[in-house]
Design an enzyme around this catalytic site. Structure first.
Site, mmCIF file in Angstrom:
data_model
loop_
_atom_site.group_PDB
_atom_site.id
_atom_site.type_symbol
_atom_site.label_atom_id
_atom_site.label_comp_id
_atom_site.label_asym_id
_atom_site.label_seq_id
_atom_site.Cartn_x
_atom_site.Cartn_y
_atom_site.Cartn_z
ATOM 1 N N HIS A 1 17.159 -38.410 8.470
ATOM 2 C CA HIS A 1 18.694 -38.868 8.588
ATOM 3 C C HIS A 1 19.125 -38.969 6.998
ATOM 4 C CE1 HIS A 1 17.625 -40.591 12.841
ATOM 5 N NE2 HIS A 1 18.300 -39.476 12.976
ATOM 6 N N ARG B 1 16.436 -29.371 13.022
ATOM 7 C CA ARG B 1 15.219 -29.543 12.334
ATOM 8 C C ARG B 1 14.487 -27.964 12.651
ATOM 9 N NH1 ARG B 1 14.450 -35.236 15.329
ATOM 10 N NH2 ARG B 1 16.130 -33.979 16.297
ATOM 11 N N SER C 1 12.959 -40.006 15.522
ATOM 12 C CA SER C 1 12.834 -41.407 15.663
ATOM 13 C C SER C 1 11.945 -41.892 16.717
ATOM 14 C CB SER C 1 14.230 -41.810 16.335
ATOM 15 O OG SER C 1 15.310 -41.652 15.087
ATOM 16 N N LYS D 1 19.707 -44.809 26.687
ATOM 17 C CA LYS D 1 18.341 -44.370 26.004
ATOM 18 C C LYS D 1 17.442 -45.497 25.778
ATOM 19 C CE LYS D 1 19.209 -40.253 23.184
ATOM 20 N NZ LYS D 1 19.288 -39.964 21.770
HETATM 21 P P1 ADP Z 1 21.143 -38.317 18.792
HETATM 22 O O1 ADP Z 1 22.470 -37.794 18.392
HETATM 23 O O2 ADP Z 1 20.151 -37.180 19.705
HETATM 24 O O3 ADP Z 1 20.872 -39.746 19.377
HETATM 25 P P2 ADP Z 1 19.603 -39.015 16.414
HETATM 26 O O4 ADP Z 1 20.112 -40.589 16.292
HETATM 27 O O5 ADP Z 1 18.036 -39.006 16.572
HETATM 28 O O6 ADP Z 1 20.182 -38.140 17.603
HETATM 29 O O7 ADP Z 1 20.036 -38.191 15.284
HETATM 30 C C1 ADP Z 1 21.362 -37.764 14.733
HETATM 31 C C2 ADP Z 1 21.413 -36.725 14.113
HETATM 32 O O8 ADP Z 1 20.645 -36.327 13.220
HETATM 33 C C3 ADP Z 1 21.045 -35.338 15.248
HETATM 34 O O9 ADP Z 1 22.220 -34.308 14.655
HETATM 35 C C4 ADP Z 1 19.855 -34.962 14.961
HETATM 36 O O10 ADP Z 1 19.544 -33.764 15.061
HETATM 37 C C5 ADP Z 1 19.657 -35.431 13.386
HETATM 38 N N1 ADP Z 1 18.484 -35.569 12.954
HETATM 39 C C6 ADP Z 1 17.591 -36.349 13.377
HETATM 40 N N2 ADP Z 1 16.237 -36.461 12.944
HETATM 41 C C7 ADP Z 1 16.187 -35.567 11.906
HETATM 42 C C8 ADP Z 1 15.585 -35.201 10.541
HETATM 43 N N3 ADP Z 1 14.333 -35.528 10.805
HETATM 44 N N4 ADP Z 1 16.039 -34.492 9.751
HETATM 45 C C9 ADP Z 1 17.377 -33.966 10.009
HETATM 46 N N5 ADP Z 1 18.280 -34.326 11.011
HETATM 47 C C10 ADP Z 1 17.728 -35.078 12.063
#
Ligand code: ADP
Length: 163
Positions: free
Chosen positions: A18, A91, A129, A42
């Site tokens: 992130h 990713r 995560s 979730k």
């Molecule tokens: P969600 O919206 O599914 O709850 P997350 O909170 O895990 O997702 O992630 C928010 C955003 O960050 C999403 O667009 C996800 O694809 C992106 N993201 C999560 N992990 C990574 C990573 N390792 N590298 C790049 N982007 C990521």
């Protein structure tokens, strides 16, 4: 006009993947607002306030990064914040289908808002995560995969549940 991007997600917890995306985005946008969804469905490990605090601590070096909680329709929030773009990370191909669906739906709801996808550095392209939580829950090290504040919070959380 100030170019504001909204980076929405659950961030349970905020990882270096992130963070990698935020650092790339602030090179393009004037301001990035990390918009944290409470995500009742979730069953997050960290509650909304814990996530907000950890994300703020992880981004304290950046003046043009803001962190806020949001609920409701994302495009409505983006409009309220005068954002021009929704930032999402890609990713792997596995992210693509869901992200494409969301991007088209959001465009249908508001044609003025673009969804911008960015790819993290290769070293974070396997990072989620969920996997971080799983490793930490079994006592594995997540050093280098999450900001130091998050590493500490994970250790505290799982130490507490073991005690
Ligand atoms: P969600 O919206 O599914 O709850 P997350 O909170 O895990 O997702 O992630 C928010 C955003 O960050 C999403 O667009 C996800 O694809 C992106 N993201 C999560 N992990 C990574 C990573 N390792 N590298 C790049 N982007 C990521």
């Amino acid at each position: 006009m100030k170019k504001i991007a909204i980076y929405p997600g659950t961030f349970d917890p905020f990882t270096n993947g992130h963070f990698d995306l935020v650092k790339r985005a602030i090179c393009i946008f004037d301001e990035v607002i990390i918009a944290v969804a409470p995500s009742g469905r979730k069953h997050p490990l960290f509650d909304i306030q814990e996530r907000l605090n950890l994300i703020k601590a992880s981004n304290k070096e950046f003046k043009n990064v803001k962190v806020e909680a949001f609920t409701g329709l994302l495009v409505a929030y983006v409009k309220k914040k005068k954002g021009i773009a929704i930032l999402r990370g890609l990713r792997a191909v596995s992210d693509f289908e869901y992200e494409l669906q969301m991007a088209h739906m959001n465009r249908r709801l508001n044609t003025d808002i673009e969804t911008v996808f960015m790819m993290p550095s290769e070293e974070y392209s396997f990072l989620t995560s969920s996997i971080v939580k799983e490793v930490a829950s079994f006592g594995g090290s997540v050093k280098g995969l999450v900001p130091d504040e998050v590493e500490k919070a994970l250790n505290d959380k799982f130490k507490k549940t073991k005690d």
